[in-house]
Write a protein that holds these residues in place. Structure first.
Motif, PDB file in Angstrom:
ATOM      1  N   SER A 517       0.846  -1.193   0.000  1.00 15.90           N
ATOM      2  CA  SER A 517       0.000   0.000   0.000  1.00 15.90           C
ATOM      3  C   SER A 517       0.876   1.236   0.000  1.00 15.90           C
ATOM      4  CB  SER A 517      -0.925   0.013   1.228  1.00 15.90           C
ATOM      5  OG  SER A 517      -0.173   0.166   2.425  1.00 15.90           O
ATOM      6  N   VAL A 518       0.361   2.308  -0.596  1.00 10.25           N
ATOM      7  CA  VAL A 518       1.092   3.572  -0.649  1.00 10.25           C
ATOM      8  C   VAL A 518       0.073   4.708  -0.636  1.00 10.25           C
ATOM      9  CG1 VAL A 518       1.178   3.548  -3.175  1.00 10.25           C
ATOM     10  CG2 VAL A 518       2.821   4.932  -1.902  1.00 10.25           C
ATOM     11  N   THR A 519       0.392   5.756   0.124  1.00  7.93           N
ATOM     12  CA  THR A 519      -0.433   6.956   0.173  1.00  7.93           C
ATOM     13  C   THR A 519       0.287   8.067  -0.572  1.00  7.93           C
ATOM     14  OG1 THR A 519      -1.423   6.327   2.293  1.00  7.93           O
ATOM     15  CG2 THR A 519      -1.581   8.632   1.661  1.00  7.93           C
ATOM     16  N   LEU A 520      -0.369   8.641  -1.547  1.00  6.63           N
ATOM     17  CA  LEU A 520       0.234   9.650  -2.410  1.00  6.63           C
ATOM     18  C   LEU A 520      -0.320  11.024  -2.053  1.00  6.63           C
ATOM     19  CD1 LEU A 520      -0.127   7.685  -5.773  1.00  6.63           C
ATOM     20  CD2 LEU A 520       1.853   7.742  -4.249  1.00  6.63           C
ATOM     21  N   GLY A 521       0.582  11.909  -1.609  1.00 10.89           N
ATOM     22  CA  GLY A 521       0.194  13.283  -1.331  1.00 10.89           C
ATOM     23  C   GLY A 521      -0.877  13.423  -0.275  1.00 10.89           C
ATOM     24  N   GLU A 522      -1.036  12.437   0.598  1.00  5.49           N
ATOM     25  CA  GLU A 522      -2.063  12.444   1.642  1.00  5.49           C
ATOM     26  C   GLU A 522      -3.471  12.571   1.071  1.00  5.49           C
ATOM     27  OE1 GLU A 522      -0.514  15.656   4.155  1.00  5.49           O
ATOM     28  OE2 GLU A 522      -0.167  14.115   5.646  1.00  5.49           O
ATOM     29  N   VAL A 523      -3.625  12.234  -0.201  1.00  2.00           N
ATOM     30  CA  VAL A 523      -4.924  12.350  -0.867  1.00  2.00           C
ATOM     31  C   VAL A 523      -5.443  10.996  -1.322  1.00  2.00           C
ATOM     32  CG1 VAL A 523      -6.147  13.351  -2.831  1.00  2.00           C
ATOM     33  CG2 VAL A 523      -4.428  14.697  -1.631  1.00  2.00           C
ATOM     34  N   VAL A 524      -4.563  10.147  -1.844  1.00  2.00           N
ATOM     35  CA  VAL A 524      -4.963   8.863  -2.419  1.00  2.00           C
ATOM     36  C   VAL A 524      -4.139   7.749  -1.785  1.00  2.00           C
ATOM     37  CG1 VAL A 524      -5.019   7.465  -4.508  1.00  2.00           C
ATOM     38  CG2 VAL A 524      -5.667   9.866  -4.611  1.00  2.00           C
ATOM     39  N   THR A 525      -4.806   6.673  -1.386  1.00  2.00           N
ATOM     40  CA  THR A 525      -4.126   5.464  -0.930  1.00  2.00           C
ATOM     41  C   THR A 525      -4.457   4.332  -1.890  1.00  2.00           C
ATOM     42  OG1 THR A 525      -4.142   6.089   1.409  1.00  2.00           O
ATOM     43  CG2 THR A 525      -3.913   3.750   0.914  1.00  2.00           C
ATOM     44  N   LEU A 526      -3.421   3.644  -2.360  1.00  3.62           N
ATOM     45  CA  LEU A 526      -3.584   2.490  -3.235  1.00  3.62           C
ATOM     46  C   LEU A 526      -3.167   1.243  -2.466  1.00  3.62           C
ATOM     47  CD1 LEU A 526      -1.927   3.947  -6.472  1.00  3.62           C
ATOM     48  CD2 LEU A 526      -4.348   3.952  -5.862  1.00  3.62           C
ATOM     49  N   GLY A 527      -3.921   0.169  -2.634  1.00  3.11           N
ATOM     50  CA  GLY A 527      -3.577  -1.086  -1.984  1.00  3.11           C
ATOM     51  C   GLY A 527      -3.856  -2.257  -2.901  1.00  3.11           C
ATOM     52  N   ILE A 528      -2.904  -3.158  -3.031  1.00  3.68           N
ATOM     53  CA  ILE A 528      -3.095  -4.331  -3.892  1.00  3.68           C
ATOM     54  C   ILE A 528      -2.308  -5.494  -3.321  1.00  3.68           C
ATOM     55  CG2 ILE A 528      -1.152  -3.767  -5.419  1.00  3.68           C
ATOM     56  CD1 ILE A 528      -2.922  -4.845  -7.740  1.00  3.68           C
ATOM     57  N   GLY A 529      -2.843  -6.706  -3.511  1.00  6.25           N
ATOM     58  CA  GLY A 529      -2.158  -7.869  -2.977  1.00  6.25           C
ATOM     59  C   GLY A 529      -2.601  -9.143  -3.651  1.00  6.25           C
ATOM     60  N   LEU A 530      -1.993 -10.235  -3.245  1.00  9.43           N
ATOM     61  CA  LEU A 530      -2.285 -11.569  -3.755  1.00  9.43           C
ATOM     62  C   LEU A 530      -2.515 -12.485  -2.571  1.00  9.43           C
ATOM     63  CD1 LEU A 530      -2.372 -13.693  -6.074  1.00  9.43           C
ATOM     64  CD2 LEU A 530       0.101 -13.971  -5.723  1.00  9.43           C
ATOM     65  N   GLY A 531      -3.586 -13.291  -2.631  1.00  6.90           N
ATOM     66  CA  GLY A 531      -3.904 -14.193  -1.543  1.00  6.90           C
ATOM     67  C   GLY A 531      -4.228 -15.586  -2.034  1.00  6.90           C
TER      68      GLY A 531
END
Length: 607
Positions: A517-531
């Motif tokens: 996960s990463v938060t960009l500019g305190e505006v957008v958070t992206l999260g991705i994974g594999l399970g």
């Protein structure tokens, strides 16, 4: 917040008079701490602040380079050991000496946090009140600085003459704070550092030399930094930052700290009106500001290309120049030519957004609503069959019971948006999660969930038990890697009778996921994974016709990729402010029995 404070501390004992202007030992311990204190976000420029302060001490403060120790995110014990070794050296040599301590990083009313770990202020005070150094100077750049200085502000005092090489003839204290006790200090992308340290360093390089005597005292540097810090935080910050000052030097009114004649490369500015700015061209940063008014200043600058400019309503006047080693370059304001604000990238939030934390802080609530839909293809025999479900509208709830313990409640209403619509309400079931480790470093969160189960209108027919372990390794202040593992089993009540099998062996469902996960500019958070997940039956299935069916966990393996897999975050989260967040998710799953896709969108409120 993540902020900065500066402070200079020394004790108040008298020293014998100086009879021969002996050589003064000047030793410094300079600390920059970017790592996050508990409950705060990491800083970005504390290391840079420390290096800038160390540079001006060597270039203009008559500190030998080997006597200035720069530590970046050190353990607290190493900081204290460094101070102890320098006090021991000053004590053995028996000469007058100055010990300077600088810290840029997080703090509170009781501790500094180098490397994110507490260093008690009482332990630091003990070193900075040790009489083996004639003068002890500590410069801290952090939140709530004034609470340590216990001072209201600076009473201006005229500088006094002192013989080169700035011989010290008394002991005393100078206390500088970049903010009052209840204020946060600020750092900015435009300066790539804190407001206060940036202006303090500029002042020590010569911009604060009010007496035109080629020396900058602590009082001059503070007055310069105070004025510009209040100005900049008034223009760019949400709250004004008020540096504070307390000077207690027996036998003198101020303490000279830098002498510009000792610098190997200098820039001399002759100003008629001003104010002038000096920009370092290879970084694009404004490194000095010369106060308005007629004056001539000599400033100690590193070798390199610079631009001197003055902004007016009529346009910008500027001139490029090269500062060379062993030389003084002079520029006159009248020689600037007409050639035509640094933007502030400040933090939007004083504390980390609750929506981006692993567990909620104490007293923080999170309520979410989500609309989801799924599509799939399953194989029955040799014929594939399409499967879809109508959209479902669900509600979620979380609350931080303490700074580390969080409660999540399941079993809340779910509305199936079909014709006719159906509402499903389960038995509310709690999940308790406890966070170990610190935000910004490494966290691991074990959790346990209890889930009673029942058919509508019937007594509970069993109890589900789920154990989970989540880890989070922070790569930076805004990005992290996650790993989640869980096991779930359902224990049937003695009165439960299966309608499909004669015996119902114990089943354990397990899953493992990893994500980023990463938060960009305190505006957008992206999260991705594999399970990956599977089920294990602790025994054979005996069907109603008497046949026995054995299951292989490998045949039941299913895989899933997308948002919310391995991380607690959706594929996309848009933070409108510190309360409202919009979420959107998508995932793909596949197994031997078929494939599926899922989509959802929702709203999250944290308060």
């Amino acid at each position: 917040m993540n902020a900065l404070l500066a402070l200079t501390l020394v004790a108040l004992t008298a020293a014998p008079a100086d009879t021969g202007s002996p050589r003064v030992n000047r030793l410094a311990v300079v600390v920059g701490a970017n790592r996050a204190a508990p409950g705060r976000t990491p800083l970005r420029y504390a290391h840079r602040d420390a290096r800038n302060l160390a540079s001006v001490l060597v270039e203009a403060g008559q500190f030998a380079r080997e006597d200035v120790l720069v530590l970046e995110d050190p353990e607290p014990s190493r900081v204290l050991a460094a101070l102890d070794s320098r006090l021991e050296r000053l004590g053995k040599e028996g000469r007058e000496g100055l010990l300077l301590f600088y810290y840029s990083g997080h703090s509170d009313e009781g501790a500094l946090y180098p490397n994110g770990q507490p260093l008690a202020l009482k332990d630091l005070r003990a070193r900075l009140e040790d009489g083996r150094a004639a003068v002890r100077v500590g410069i801290l750049d952090a939140c709530q600085g004034g609470s340590w200085t216990r001072a209201k502000g600076l009473t201006p005092a005229a500088p006094f003459a002192v013989e080169v090489p700035l011989a010290l003839s008394s002991e005393g204290s100078v206390l500088l704070a970049s903010s009052t006790g209840q204020e946060a200090s600020h750092e900015t992308d435009a300066l790539q550092g804190s407001f206060f340290t940036y202006h303090l360093v500029a002042g020590l390089r010569g911009a604060a030399d009010e007496g035109d005597d080629g020396q900058v005292t602590v009082g001059e540097a503070f007055a310069y930094a105070q004025r510009l810090t209040i100005r900049d935080t008034s223009l760019h910050g949400e709250a004004v930052q008020h540096p504070s000052f307390d000077l207690r030097l027996r036998g003198r009114q101020d303490l000279p700290l830098t002498r510009l004649a000792s610098a190997s490369s200098t820039l001399e500015v002759r100003q008629e009106l001003g104010p002038l700015q000096v920009i370092q061209l290879h970084t694009g940063l404004v490194v000095l500001e010369v106060p308005e008014g007629r004056r001539a200043l000599r400033m100690a600058l590193p070798v390199g290309p610079y631009l001197v400019r003055r902004r007016t309503p009529q346009g910008t006047f500027a001139r490029e120049l090269q500062v060379e080693a062993g030389k003084t370059v002079t520029v006159h304001e009248e020689n600037l030519e007409l050639v035509g604000a640094p933007g502030l990238a400040a933090k939007r939030y004083a504390r980390p957004l609750a929506a981006t934390l692993t567990t909620l802080p104490a007293g923080t609530h999170a309520v979410s609503t989500r609309l989801s839909v799924g599509y799939g293809e399953q194989w029955v025999g040799r014929q594939p069959g399409l499967v879809s479900s109508p959209p479902n509208l669900g509600v979620g709830y979380r609350v931080g019971l303490t700074e580390r313990l969080e409660l999540t409640v399941f079993g809340l209403p779910v509305v199936k948006l079909s014709h006719p619509q159906e509402v499903f309400v389960g038995i509310p079931s709690p999940k308790f999660s406890y966070r170990l480790g610190e935000v910004g470093r490494f966290e691991w969160v074990p959790s346990m969930r209890l889930a009673p189960g029942a058919q509508p209108g019937k007594w509970p027919d069993g109890l589900g038990l789920e154990a989970e372990l989540q880890t989070r390794w922070w790569l930076s202040g805004s990005s992290s890697v996650h790993v989640r593992a869980s096991a779930h089993s359902y224990f049937r009540a003695p009165w439960y009778v299966s309608h499909y099998v004669y015996n119902d062996p114990q089943q354990v469902n397990s899953s493992l996921g990893a994500g980023y996960s990463v938060t960009l500019g305190e505006v957008v958070t992206l999260g991705i994974g594999l399970g990956v997940s599977t089920a294990v039956f602790l025994g054979p299935l005996r069907l109603a016709d008497g046949s026995v069916q054995h299951t292989d966990p490998w045949d039941l393996l299913s895989y899933r990729i997308g948002g919310g897999v391995g991380t607690p975050f959706s594929l996309l989260s848009i933070h409108l402010n510190d309360v409202w967040t919009l979420t959107a998710d998508a995932s793909v799953s596949w197994a031997k029995s078929g494939t599926g896709t899922g989509f959802s969108a929702g709203v999250l409120a944290t308060f």
